[in-house]
Design a protein around this motif. Structure first.
Motif, mmCIF file in Angstrom:
data_model
loop_
_atom_site.group_PDB
_atom_site.id
_atom_site.type_symbol
_atom_site.label_atom_id
_atom_site.label_comp_id
_atom_site.label_asym_id
_atom_site.label_seq_id
_atom_site.Cartn_x
_atom_site.Cartn_y
_atom_site.Cartn_z
ATOM 1 N N ALA A 6 0.885 -1.151 -0.070
ATOM 2 C CA ALA A 6 0.035 0.116 0.005
ATOM 3 C C ALA A 6 1.089 1.194 -0.047
ATOM 4 N N ARG A 7 1.899 1.302 0.764
ATOM 5 C CA ARG A 7 2.863 2.409 0.837
ATOM 6 C C ARG A 7 3.711 2.422 -0.479
ATOM 7 N N ALA A 8 3.699 1.460 -1.207
ATOM 8 C CA ALA A 8 4.729 1.578 -2.471
ATOM 9 C C ALA A 8 3.714 2.092 -3.484
ATOM 10 N N LEU A 9 2.485 1.932 -3.586
ATOM 11 C CA LEU A 9 1.347 2.328 -4.529
ATOM 12 C C LEU A 9 1.335 3.789 -4.032
ATOM 13 N N SER A 10 1.218 4.314 -2.927
ATOM 14 C CA SER A 10 0.971 5.835 -2.612
ATOM 15 C C SER A 10 2.139 6.449 -3.032
ATOM 16 N N GLU A 11 3.498 5.820 -2.881
ATOM 17 C CA GLU A 11 4.669 6.588 -3.277
ATOM 18 C C GLU A 11 4.505 6.883 -4.852
ATOM 19 N N LEU A 12 4.136 5.735 -5.517
ATOM 20 C CA LEU A 12 4.152 5.875 -6.967
ATOM 21 C C LEU A 12 2.834 6.936 -7.480
ATOM 22 N N ASP A 13 1.774 7.110 -6.717
ATOM 23 C CA ASP A 13 0.883 7.883 -7.104
ATOM 24 C C ASP A 13 1.391 9.219 -6.819
ATOM 25 N N VAL A 14 1.912 9.460 -5.723
ATOM 26 C CA VAL A 14 2.342 10.911 -5.525
ATOM 27 C C VAL A 14 3.586 11.367 -6.502
ATOM 28 N N THR A 15 4.392 10.435 -6.685
ATOM 29 C CA THR A 15 5.345 10.928 -7.589
ATOM 30 C C THR A 15 4.845 11.221 -9.042
ATOM 31 N N THR A 16 3.936 10.421 -9.640
ATOM 32 C CA THR A 16 3.429 10.755 -11.059
ATOM 33 C C THR A 16 2.200 11.745 -11.016
ATOM 34 N N ALA A 17 1.576 11.903 -9.869
ATOM 35 C CA ALA A 17 0.792 12.960 -9.652
ATOM 36 C C ALA A 17 1.635 14.355 -9.770
ATOM 37 N N LEU A 18 2.561 14.305 -9.183
ATOM 38 C CA LEU A 18 3.694 15.723 -9.136
ATOM 39 C C LEU A 18 4.032 15.747 -10.539
ATOM 40 N N ALA A 19 4.282 14.842 -11.186
ATOM 41 C CA ALA A 19 4.634 15.077 -12.465
ATOM 42 C C ALA A 19 3.626 15.556 -13.442
ATOM 43 N N GLU A 20 2.423 14.903 -13.185
ATOM 44 C CA GLU A 20 1.406 15.429 -14.075
ATOM 45 C C GLU A 20 1.204 16.681 -13.915
ATOM 46 N N LEU A 21 1.301 17.333 -12.724
ATOM 47 C CA LEU A 21 1.145 18.735 -12.277
ATOM 48 C C LEU A 21 2.159 19.545 -12.998
ATOM 49 N N ALA A 22 3.381 19.145 -12.788
ATOM 50 C CA ALA A 22 4.526 19.998 -13.666
ATOM 51 C C ALA A 22 4.075 19.936 -15.178
ATOM 52 N N ALA A 23 3.601 18.754 -15.722
ATOM 53 C CA ALA A 23 3.497 18.704 -17.308
ATOM 54 C C ALA A 23 2.471 19.729 -17.625
#
Length: 639
Positions: free
Chosen positions: A557-574
């Motif tokens: 669950a923590r790994a999935l959350s880490e992946l979500d936050v990382t890609t979400a911030l990348a999406e925001l930057a894009a």
């Protein structure tokens, strides 16, 4: 009464005895399909819930005030009461009325409180905000030392830190707990600090904070002889953790939630932000209240509940660890550059349910079939993500997260074979175990379901026999199966009394049975009950299989959350054309064409552009000094 004496009924005597143990809580007293409240509880609840206040019987010569809420809709009423500052003791029937009658015709059904519902101990999906933590905190003072411990029983997160009293306010502002436990000796002293944080204050006796008992209390939760494997804890830290565990035992009536090992937080690991600054920065909540207008609302692109909670934690406590900051930036930068990677990962993450909260409900025996399928569906998506990206050249942070998604094949296969795609909410409804998983269950279901077709054929025979086309075979919980026709055919049916046995007459209908129908009902009922009991047994086995893997599932669950936050911030930057900052240990601060995300978002809604600004807070030699920005309101200091 004429004699002037008050007679207390056995049921009311039971109620008063149970209520005496929960004077500071409303007592939800289970009576059939309703939770009933009496006396002052009824008056308070009726006003808070805006429901009718009625009366039932007499006590000490006066009417007993009463109100009630349906069991099936109780969660909504519970949420309203909790938000209005009440605590609720849930008192359930511990046996059926039929079992009670075996002890005597007038025996009262055994009842007991199974749970004390408080702001910090909620687990139900409908009572919690999916994208926010619900922390229960405890603050302990032991001589000259003090500590704060906090837990989210809906996710298992458990933390503790040494904390002088002067810093309690800022930390409570950071965590925003729903409820804070303090010793009765500190109740008055800490009341304002807790109130300022918007939390409910609960005072416990000195025994709950006994540091000499605390280590054993906490060790017992994790089934270990000592806490040495989790780190070294000071007496104040043990006291705070022990108080949390003691309170959970009290409120959950011995059913402890699934907690992760306690993590000791260092006070210097995150940025220190005082309560007033935090409030005015509107990091996670706007000054007007609520999430809208906050920085969090502006930047949140997460697609899972766990990811949203992780983002809020990081925004509430920005890291001061340079290596940690750059590792996060590297992962976001990779996700920004690798558009296909980011897009595929976010699409898979959208299908990931909230594993942490499903695990919590299952551990407290409040879970249902949908919690089992939540784990299954999360494992399916995790396996898909892991298989797709296990050989991708990922930055260390993303590589570690993807690596934690594998190793659950056996549990996934079990759940996949055992569960239907769309199960019912409650285990008692049955129908959640897939055909072919259990031979005994399939046999019971076949008999039950063929019984229904036999009932249909029997109905056709009775229609032919009587000539009454409107005749129907129906079922209810009182009469079981019965033959029903309109009152206009009553005489015709009564004339066939040797065959059709009268059961009941209503205003418009007449109901009968036959020997054949009664015998068939027994066979069908036994098969249906047997099928349900088998499903309940299989549910318990699947629940145990999941809880046995709780540790690895928590890591997943923590790994999935880490992946979500990382890609979400990348999406925001894009989306917003954000640039990766260069962060180092120097005091240099240099920004070119800087933009304020919240102000820019607000202007966009109005169709206005944001004018970007440079900011260079450095001396001529490049060394950063302290700059003080002054000016009246509306001078633009915040941007």
């Amino acid at each position: 009464m004429s004699s002037g004496k008050s007679t207390v009924t056995p049921m009311m005597a039971q109620y008063l005895e149970i209520k005496s143990g929960y004077e500071d809580a409303l007592l939800f007293y289970r009576m059939g399909d309703f939770y009933e409240l009496f006396f002052d509880d009824a008056k308070a609840a009726a006003e808070a819930l805006d429901i009718a206040l009625t009366k039932r019987g007499k006590h000490d010569g006066g009417d007993i005030p009463m109100c009630g809420v349906p069991v099936h809709a109780a969660e909504g009423y519970l949420l309203t009461l909790i938000r209005k500052g009440f605590r609720v003791a849930v008192c359930e029937q511990m046996e059926s009325p039929a079992e009670a009658k075996k002890r005597g015709a007038k025996s009262v059904v055994k009842r007991d409180v199974v749970r004390l519902v408080t702001p910090g101990t909620l687990t139900e999906e409908s009572l919690l905000e999916a994208r926010r933590h619900n922390f229960l905190a405890a603050y302990a003072l032991v001589r000259d030392a003090a500590a704060l411990a906090w837990v989210d029983i809906s996710t298992g997160a458990f933390h503790v830190m040494a904390l002088p009293q002067v810093r309690l306010g800022p930390e409570l502002a950071r965590l925003a707990p729903s409820e804070v436990l303090v010793s009765e000796a500190q109740e008055i002293e800490l009341a304002n600090v807790v109130a300022d944080a918007g939390a409910a204050l609960t005072a416990l006796g000195r025994g709950s904070f006994d540091s000499s008992l605390a280590a054993d209390r906490v060790a017992e939760v994790f089934g270990v002889a000592s806490l040495d494997a989790f780190g070294t804890f000071e007496r104040a830290e043990l006291s705070a953790m022990g108080a949390l565990v003691d309170y959970l035992k009290i409120t959950q009536k011995g059913k402890l939630p699934l907690l992760r090992p306690p993590q000791k937080e260092a006070s210097g690991g995150g940025m220190q932000i005082d309560a007033a600054t935090r409030r005015n920065l509107e990091l996670t909540a706007a000054l007007s209240g609520g999430r809208a207008g906050s920085l969090l609302a502006c930047i949140d692109r997460t697609v899972t509940a766990g990811g949203a909670r992780l983002l809020e934690r990081r925004l509430s406590s920005p890291s001061r660890d340079l290596a940690e900051i750059n590792a996060r930036l590297e992962a976001v930068g990779f996700s920004l550059d690798e558009t296909e990677f980011r897009s595929a990962l976010r699409e898979a993450l959208r299908k990931v349910p909230d594993i942490d909260r499903a695990l919590s409900r299952l551990s407290l025996d409040r879970g249902g079939p949908r919690d089992l399928t939540a784990v299954r569906n999360a494992l399916e998506q995790a396996a898909e993500i892991g298989a797709r990206h296990d050989d991708t050249a990922l930055p260390a942070r993303l590589h570690d997260a993807v690596a934690r998604l594998s190793g659950h094949d056996a549990l996934l296969d079990l759940l996949d074979q055992a569960l239907v795609a769309e199960p019912p909410l409650l285990a008692r409804d049955g129908g959640f175990i897939a055909p072919g998983h259990d031979e005994e269950l399939d046999e019971a279901r076949t008999l039950r379901d063929e019984g229904r077709s036999v009932i249909a054929r029997m109905q056709q025979e009775y229609v032919s026999e009587t000539g009454i086309n409107s005749l129907k075979i129906k079922h209810n919980n009182v009469l079981g199966y019965f033959i029903e026709c309109t009152a206009t055919h009553a005489d015709k049916m009564h004339a066939l009394s040797e065959r059709f046995i009268h059961r009941q007459t209503t205003a418009n209908q007449v109901r009968f049975t036959t020997v054949d129908l009664s015998e068939l009902e027994t066979r069908i009922l036994n098969a249906g009950n047997r099928a349900l009991e088998i499903e309940k047994r299989l549910f318990a086995a699947l629940r145990r299989a999941i809880l046995d893997a709780a540790g690895p599932l928590g890591d997943l669950a923590r790994a999935l959350s880490e992946l979500d936050v990382t890609t979400a911030l990348a999406e925001l930057a894009a989306q917003e054309d954000w640039t990766r900052p260069v962060v180092d240990n120097s005091r240099m601060f240099h920004v070119e064409t800087g933009r304020h995300p919240v102000v820019e978002t607000a202007l966009k809604r109005e169709g206005d552009p944001f004018v970007a600004n440079d900011c260079d807070l450095n001396d001529a030699d490049g060394a950063s000094a302290i700059w003080l920005l002054t000016g009246p309101n509306m001078a633009g200091k915040s941007t």
